[in-house]
Design a protein around this motif. Structure first.
Motif, PDB file in Angstrom:
ATOM      1  N   PRO B  15     -46.031 -40.609  20.102  1.00 50.74           N
ATOM      2  CA  PRO B  15     -44.802 -39.858  19.805  1.00 50.74           C
ATOM      3  C   PRO B  15     -43.569 -40.442  20.501  1.00 50.74           C
ATOM      4  CG  PRO B  15     -46.560 -38.349  20.437  1.00 50.74           C
ATOM      5  CD  PRO B  15     -47.071 -39.729  20.667  1.00 50.74           C
ATOM      6  N   VAL B  16     -43.746 -40.845  21.764  1.00 51.82           N
ATOM      7  CA  VAL B  16     -42.616 -41.417  22.497  1.00 51.82           C
ATOM      8  C   VAL B  16     -42.163 -42.711  21.831  1.00 51.82           C
ATOM      9  CG1 VAL B  16     -41.869 -42.395  24.683  1.00 51.82           C
ATOM     10  CG2 VAL B  16     -43.341 -40.387  24.665  1.00 51.82           C
ATOM     11  N   ARG B  18     -42.548 -43.577  18.795  1.00 54.57           N
ATOM     12  CA  ARG B  18     -41.912 -43.284  17.523  1.00 54.57           C
ATOM     13  C   ARG B  18     -40.459 -42.854  17.723  1.00 54.57           C
ATOM     14  NH1 ARG B  18     -45.783 -39.648  14.028  1.00 54.57           N
ATOM     15  NH2 ARG B  18     -44.888 -38.153  15.438  1.00 54.57           N
ATOM     16  N   PHE B  19     -40.262 -42.022  18.739  1.00 55.40           N
ATOM     17  CA  PHE B  19     -38.908 -41.521  18.977  1.00 55.40           C
ATOM     18  C   PHE B  19     -37.968 -42.647  19.393  1.00 55.40           C
ATOM     19  CE2 PHE B  19     -35.601 -39.945  21.793  1.00 55.40           C
ATOM     20  CZ  PHE B  19     -34.989 -39.030  20.952  1.00 55.40           C
ATOM     21  N   ALA B  22     -37.184 -44.796  16.425  1.00 59.91           N
ATOM     22  CA  ALA B  22     -36.214 -44.164  15.520  1.00 59.91           C
ATOM     23  C   ALA B  22     -34.807 -44.260  16.092  1.00 59.91           C
ATOM     24  CB  ALA B  22     -36.608 -42.705  15.289  1.00 59.91           C
ATOM     25  N   LEU B  23     -34.722 -44.036  17.396  1.00 58.71           N
ATOM     26  CA  LEU B  23     -33.418 -44.077  18.057  1.00 58.71           C
ATOM     27  C   LEU B  23     -32.777 -45.453  17.903  1.00 58.71           C
ATOM     28  CD1 LEU B  23     -31.503 -42.517  20.060  1.00 58.71           C
ATOM     29  CD2 LEU B  23     -32.706 -43.721  21.875  1.00 58.71           C
ATOM     30  N   HIS B  26     -31.739 -46.203  14.409  1.00 54.89           N
ATOM     31  CA  HIS B  26     -30.484 -45.492  14.202  1.00 54.89           C
ATOM     32  C   HIS B  26     -29.315 -46.265  14.829  1.00 54.89           C
ATOM     33  CE1 HIS B  26     -28.058 -42.031  13.317  1.00 54.89           C
ATOM     34  NE2 HIS B  26     -27.626 -41.975  14.568  1.00 54.89           N
ATOM     35  N   VAL B  86     -42.203 -43.573  32.718  1.00 50.60           N
ATOM     36  CA  VAL B  86     -42.166 -42.325  33.496  1.00 50.60           C
ATOM     37  C   VAL B  86     -42.355 -42.615  34.977  1.00 50.60           C
ATOM     38  CG1 VAL B  86     -42.874 -40.571  31.857  1.00 50.60           C
ATOM     39  CG2 VAL B  86     -44.595 -42.004  32.936  1.00 50.60           C
ATOM     40  N   PRO B 108     -37.653 -38.998  31.752  1.00 46.97           N
ATOM     41  CA  PRO B 108     -36.752 -38.880  30.600  1.00 46.97           C
ATOM     42  C   PRO B 108     -35.433 -39.618  30.805  1.00 46.97           C
ATOM     43  CG  PRO B 108     -36.854 -36.807  31.825  1.00 46.97           C
ATOM     44  CD  PRO B 108     -37.868 -37.720  32.422  1.00 46.97           C
ATOM     45  N   PHE B 109     -34.890 -40.080  29.700  1.00 42.40           N
ATOM     46  CA  PHE B 109     -33.689 -40.911  29.789  1.00 42.40           C
ATOM     47  C   PHE B 109     -32.585 -40.330  28.902  1.00 42.40           C
ATOM     48  CE2 PHE B 109     -34.083 -42.680  25.557  1.00 42.40           C
ATOM     49  CZ  PHE B 109     -35.427 -42.519  25.291  1.00 42.40           C
ATOM     50  N   SER B 110     -31.389 -40.805  29.117  1.00 44.90           N
ATOM     51  CA  SER B 110     -30.292 -40.404  28.236  1.00 44.90           C
ATOM     52  C   SER B 110     -30.180 -41.449  27.132  1.00 44.90           C
ATOM     53  CB  SER B 110     -28.990 -40.332  29.026  1.00 44.90           C
ATOM     54  OG  SER B 110     -27.911 -40.679  28.188  1.00 44.90           O
ATOM     55  N   PRO B 111     -30.292 -41.022  25.868  1.00 45.11           N
ATOM     56  CA  PRO B 111     -30.291 -41.984  24.760  1.00 45.11           C
ATOM     57  C   PRO B 111     -29.050 -42.861  24.741  1.00 45.11           C
ATOM     58  CG  PRO B 111     -30.869 -39.799  23.972  1.00 45.11           C
ATOM     59  CD  PRO B 111     -30.471 -39.638  25.396  1.00 45.11           C
ATOM     60  N   ARG B 112     -27.918 -42.262  25.059  1.00 45.24           N
ATOM     61  CA  ARG B 112     -26.686 -43.065  24.989  1.00 45.24           C
ATOM     62  C   ARG B 112     -26.679 -44.122  26.074  1.00 45.24           C
ATOM     63  NH1 ARG B 112     -22.252 -38.460  24.240  1.00 45.24           N
ATOM     64  NH2 ARG B 112     -20.827 -40.128  24.804  1.00 45.24           N
ATOM     65  N   GLN B 115     -28.962 -46.956  25.073  1.00 40.25           N
ATOM     66  CA  GLN B 115     -28.352 -47.842  24.087  1.00 40.25           C
ATOM     67  C   GLN B 115     -27.288 -48.737  24.718  1.00 40.25           C
ATOM     68  OE1 GLN B 115     -27.454 -44.917  21.092  1.00 40.25           O
ATOM     69  NE2 GLN B 115     -29.000 -45.803  19.744  1.00 40.25           N
ATOM     70  N   ARG B 119     -27.350 -52.765  24.726  1.00 35.55           N
ATOM     71  CA  ARG B 119     -26.208 -53.542  24.227  1.00 35.55           C
ATOM     72  C   ARG B 119     -25.804 -54.606  25.242  1.00 35.55           C
ATOM     73  NH1 ARG B 119     -23.830 -49.005  22.231  1.00 35.55           N
ATOM     74  NH2 ARG B 119     -22.575 -48.751  24.102  1.00 35.55           N
TER      75      ARG B 119
END
Lengths: 480, 126, 424
Positions: B15-16, B18-19, B22-23, B26, B86, B108-112, B115, B119
């Motif tokens: 699941p992780v 996959r997420f 997807a992120l 995106h 983790v 857990p991380f912050s998606p932004r 990214q 970058r």
């Protein structure tokens, strides 16, 4: 009355009796299967998101000692120990017990893991033969190796129990391959019922035909040769259709020696493993039941309906014959040793259900089956065989056998689905049908032979020769 | 983004994985997945990604071993690695960075934030 | 012909039909599942971008105000599944948006309703989900669930409360430390440790009101959270009437690691009970205050194996000066202190080091090494004999041997190597 007519009476009476026995046996099978079916579905529903990660991170999770008896395992011991050290679990140790190997098993371990002799102090709670030395690894603080004089697998396990540090121990065969989360899966019932849990086992799968790399199964497949595929179906039936049912009836008798988790204090109180037994794993579980029933405390010995490890099965009839001979003799030995428990209400479900089943159906079943074939032939010869009835009976018997095999495949399909492809499914169903023509009868003959050997008290060890990537003595894994 | 940079994600938790995949899809990347250490190593060679997002807890070979093998193989020694795990203990972070990982993000991380870091790494390794 | 035969024919037919159906069922089941999975994957790729935009996970795009509404149950399930995945790995602002999404979607309401299910695993699962959703509205129902008859459900409720945070959810957790089941109490303690600093004030306030076993757990939790705010309470507890409390407090002070507490711990080395002494020794090893070397040397002669072991380990942790003290202990007149010194030097690989020096080119080093090894062998030999003496089943043998060695006949409980579990 001539002796001929006496014979006819006997044969006819026996035939009637066989039909009754057969009906009863299949009724029991069906019942067990239905219980298992419900249990598997419940289990699958209950394992919502895996909380394995939480169990893993928890500092409170029970630490586990993995005990690996090794007799002449030089070929794969290093790989096995590596994969055990890489297991996904919090606090654990690996204790390898070198059981007087003469093929350089110990030397390999010493050179690979930088072992150093230590004077680790431990309590000799269970009696064992002389220990030559205990080694610790500088590289891996949670690895220790015990070198002892040859004394057999049971004694090696006892020795491992003595040296191990943690409250739970897991017996692991040097040649079985663990699933990634195997320890997390079997420790779960211990977390949920810490006071009552005594032992737990899981589903054993067959590694023949799978691709193994670095001590891990990387691609699941079915064996090419027919004989191991028969055993795949047989294992499915035994584990999914049998043990799950027994476990929920609180009379689980077998935890596979290839992988089982036990509470050390109870095993020690029950006296540990027994060297006289051909199948020390079965004997231990029986002893645990007996011990716990005697103390009168509430207890659980459970089967986790989740695949935990992979093992290699014989691919030739000769080796299979030897393996089954040993298993069956082990069963008979244990039944004999614990005969006072059979039909004894003091022992609850195990005394009134589990053991009687094993006595009446498992141990005597093959005997009666073969006798049945003989009397059918006799009746034909005597001219008293009702051919119509016989043919119908035969069809019924075959259909029912096929039904049980195919139903086990269905159970696998709705639950764990370890065999992903359509062609796997097709082959499993096909062999499920086929196993009723020949394979079962051959197994019955093996068991009758074992019965005979048991009566003659022959105790030659059924050694198992292996082909392929692993070699070593086998352990009993299967029986329903 | 003009060209789609190819990123390989190695994480044992489906699941992780996959997420995160997807992120990143995106975010405009071409994403490939690996479920264990062995296949991560294989795909790092065969797919020649621009970046590897790697977990430490992996079935089979763990993340540290993967970094080690990648760095000792000339074909992949220059592949930037971002560890996403983790494991939050100081020594794990230091060990991964010492072995040659470019960056370490704790779950857990912050998606932004993830990214932005990706970058940055891609810009640097251009 | 006869009815039995007819019956048999029918039974055989029946079983045959059933078999065919079964095979059919297997095939259909597999096919349906595969089609369903393919459909799920397809729908998901369509849904994902919208959810990401709602969560504001991509800085490059503006945040959406509402989740896409869909009447399809499949879509709703997929969105929820996706959000649960996100909830497990995401933090920061995005995490708050995940909670908002669950609330907007009605998932929180649904899960709260499921807390009243008759099946315990449904209640447990709902609690688990609510923990991931982290909605404040779930706190009251989860607190109510803390008195569920099923222990597993209580634990999951506790875990969920730990994840939701906020003082209203932490207070019931603190009182749950008094759960009569030791196992539940342990797991609750762990949840509180994961909550971290936010739990400290609640624990400090509630401490006086807790029963004894819960106090012990509370001290443990405070130690593991390593909050300096707990130091005052811990110091005070070092003179508590109950030895378990004193031991836990000594242990906790080591975990917190405030160097100012070393004098208190040195005083605790002279506690009347051994558990506080052992814990104080252990903690002094963590604080690494050189002032502790003298008192720890004294403790190497303690009557209890654990105190000696922890003191030796602490000395080892104190660096070169500590090792110096251990080497010096090799010539102690106390055989147990000597034995422990050998064991600690062995574990610290100091012995290996000197043994390597035996072949050194430097004459001084060589001489030092020989002196050292002499001491070790002397200590170990004497120790070996005392060990035999202690183990011998015959009183006479034990006595004679201890006479020769001029040491008091050892009490079995404190004989070296019989300390429970060896060097565990």
């Amino acid at each position: 009355m001539t002796w001929m007519s006496v014979l006819i009476t006997i044969v006819l009476a026996f035939n009637r009796w066989v039909i009754f026995y057969f009906g009863l046996l299949n009724g029991v099978y069906l019942l067990l299967f239905l219980v298992s079916f419900v249990e598997v579905l419940r289990f699958v529903k209950r394992t919502f998101f895996s909380d394995y990660e939480q169990i893993l991170k928890s500092e409170m999770t029970w630490p586990i000692s993995m005990i690996v008896p090794a007799y002449n395992e030089a070929r794969n011991i290093v790989e096995t120990v590596r994969s055990l050290l890489a297991v996904n679990y919090g606090q654990f140790e690996v204790v390898v017990v070198n059981d007087g190997s003469n093929d350089g098993t110990l030397e390999r371990l010493i050179s690979t893991f930088e072992l150093k002799r230590t004077d680790r102090i431990y309590r000799r709670t269970l009696p064992t033969g002389p220990v030559r030395g205990i080694y610790a690894s500088l590289e891996h603080p949670n690895l220790s190796v015990v070198d002892k004089e040859w004394g057999g697998k049971a004694e090696a396990l006892n020795c491992g129990i003595n040296v191990s540090r943690y409250p739970l121990f897991c017996s692991v065969d040097a040649d079985s391959i663990m699933e990634d989360n195997a320890l997390l899966r079997v420790v779960k019932p211990f977390m949920e019922h810490p006071q009552e849990m005594v032992a737990a086992g899981g589903i054993v799968r067959i590694v023949n035909g799978c691709e193994v790399r670095e001590g891990r199964v990387v691609r699941i497949g079915l064996p090419k040769k027919p004989l191991p595929v028969f055993q795949v179906v047989e294992y499915l039936r035994a584990f999914l259709g049998g043990r799950i049912g027994w476990s929920s009836l609180r009379s689980l008798l077998i935890i596979s020696g290839a992988f089982g988790l036990y509470r050390k204090s109870v095993v020690i109180a029950a006296g540990g493993y027994d060297s006289w037994s051909e199948t020390e794993d079965l004997e231990l579980v029986l002893k645990l039941h007996e011990h716990m029933r005697r103390t009168g405390r509430k207890y659980r010995i459970v089967f986790v309906p989740d695949p935990v490890c992979w093992t290699e099965v014989p691919s030739t009839f000769r080796v299979l014959a030897r393996q089954r001979n040993r298993w069956h003799r082990g069963l008979l030995q244990s039944l004999w040793r614990h005969k006072h428990m059979i039909f004894n209400p003091e022992y609850g479900a195990i005394g009134m259900l589990g053991l009687p089943y094993f006595l009446v159906f498992e141990s005597l079943g093959p005997f009666i089956e073969i006798l049945g074939y003989i009397t059918v032939a006799l009746s034909y010869w005597l001219g008293v065989l009702n051919i119509d009835f016989f043919v119908l009976f035969l069809i019924f018997a075959v259909f029912f056998g096929v039904f049980l095999s195919v139903a086990a495949v269905l159970l696998e399909e709705v639950s764990f689905r370890r065999y992903p492809g359509w062609e796997h499914l097709a082959r499993l169903v096909f062999y499920g049908v086929l196993e009723n023509f020949g394979y079962r009868q051959i197994l019955a003959i093996f068991k009758v032979k074992a019965f005979w050997d048991f009566l003659r008290r022959r105790r030659a060890w059924g050694r198992m020769e292996r082909e392929g990537f692993r070699a070593g003595p086998a352990s009993p894994t299967l029986r329903t | 983004m003009a060209e789609q940079a190819r990123i390989l994600i190695a994480d044992g938790d489906a699941p992780v994985r996959r997420f995160v995949a997807a992120l990143l899809v995106h975010g405009g990347y071409e994403v490939h997945e690996a479920a264990d250490g062995e296949s991560a190593l294989q795909k790092a060679v065969s797919l020649a990604p621009r970046l590897l997002v790697l977990d430490i807890v992996l079935p089979g070979k763990d993340g540290f071993e993967v970094i080690n093998s990648l760095k000792s193989n000339p074909a992949t020694s220059r592949l930037p690695i971002l560890v996403l795990s983790v494991k939050d203990r100081e020594e794990d972070v230091v060990k991964a960075l010492d072995l040659g990982a470019e960056d370490y993000v704790i779950k857990p991380f912050s998606p932004r934030e993830l990214q932005a870091r990706i970058r940055k790494i891609l810009e640097r390794s251009r | 012909m006869d009815p039995v035969r007819l019956l048999m024919v029918e039974v055989v037919e029946g079983v045959g039909v059933f078999l065919a159906l079964l095979t059919f069922a297997i095939v259909i089941n597999k096919a349906l599942r595969e089609v369903g999975e393919a459909l799920d994957r397809h729908r998901r790729t369509l849904i994902e971008p919208a959810v990401f935009e709602y969560l504001g996970a991509a800085s490059s795009r503006p945040q959406r105000d509402a989740l896409p509404r869909s009447s399809s149950r499949r879509d709703r399930r997929l969105v929820e599944e996706f959000l649960l995945e996100a909830a497990r790995v995401v933090k920061g602002e995005t995490r708050d948006r995940v909670t908002a999404a669950f609330e907007a979607l009605g998932s929180v309401r649904e899960a709260i309703r499921a807390l009243h299910s008759r099946r315990w695993w449904k209640r447990a699962e709902a609690a688990e989900r609510l923990g991931l959703m982290r909605s404040r509205t779930a706190v009251a129902p989860l607190v109510a669930l803390m008195s569920d008859p099923e222990a597993e459900v209580r634990i999951r409720a506790a875990r969920a409360l730990g994840l939701v945070r906020g003082s209203t959810s932490i207070r019931p957790l603190v009182s749950a430390l008094a759960d009569p089941s030791r196992w539940s109490a342990i797991r609750v303690a762990e949840i509180l440790i994961n909550v971290g600093v936010e739990a400290v004030d609640e624990l400090l306030v509630a401490y006086e009101t807790l029963p004894l076993n819960a106090r012990v757990s509370a001290l443990d939790v405070l130690g593991r959270i390593r909050s300096l705010r707990a130091v005052g309470l811990m110091k005070q507890c070092l003179s508590d009437a109950h030895p378990d409390i004193r031991a836990r407090a000594a242990h906790g002070l080591g975990l917190i690691g405030d160097p100012g507490t070393a004098p208190d711990l040195i005083r605790a080395l002279r506690d009347t009970e051994w558990p506080p002494r052992a814990m104080a020794a252990k903690s002094l090893g963590r604080l690494r205050d050189p002032a502790a070397i003298g008192p720890l040397r004294e403790s190497m002669r303690d009557r209890q194996w654990w105190v000696r072991y922890n003191s030796g380990e602490a000395l080892r942790a104190l660096g070169p000066e500590g090792l110096e003290a251990l080497i010096d202990m090799l010539s102690s007149d106390d055989p147990y202190a000597r034995h422990m010194a050998v064991a600690q030097l062995e574990e610290g690989r100091v012995i290996d080091h000197f043994v390597a020096d035996l072949t050194s080119n430097d004459a001084g080093k060589r001489a030092a090494a020989i002196r050292f090894v002499d001491k070790v062998t002397a200590a170990a030999r004497i120790d070996d004999t005392t060990r035999q003496a202690a183990r011998s089943a015959q009183e006479g043998v034990r006595h004679a041997l201890s006479n020769i060695l001029k040491t008091p006949s050892p009490a079995p409980a404190s004989s070296p190597g019989k300390g429970d579990g060896g060097r565990s």
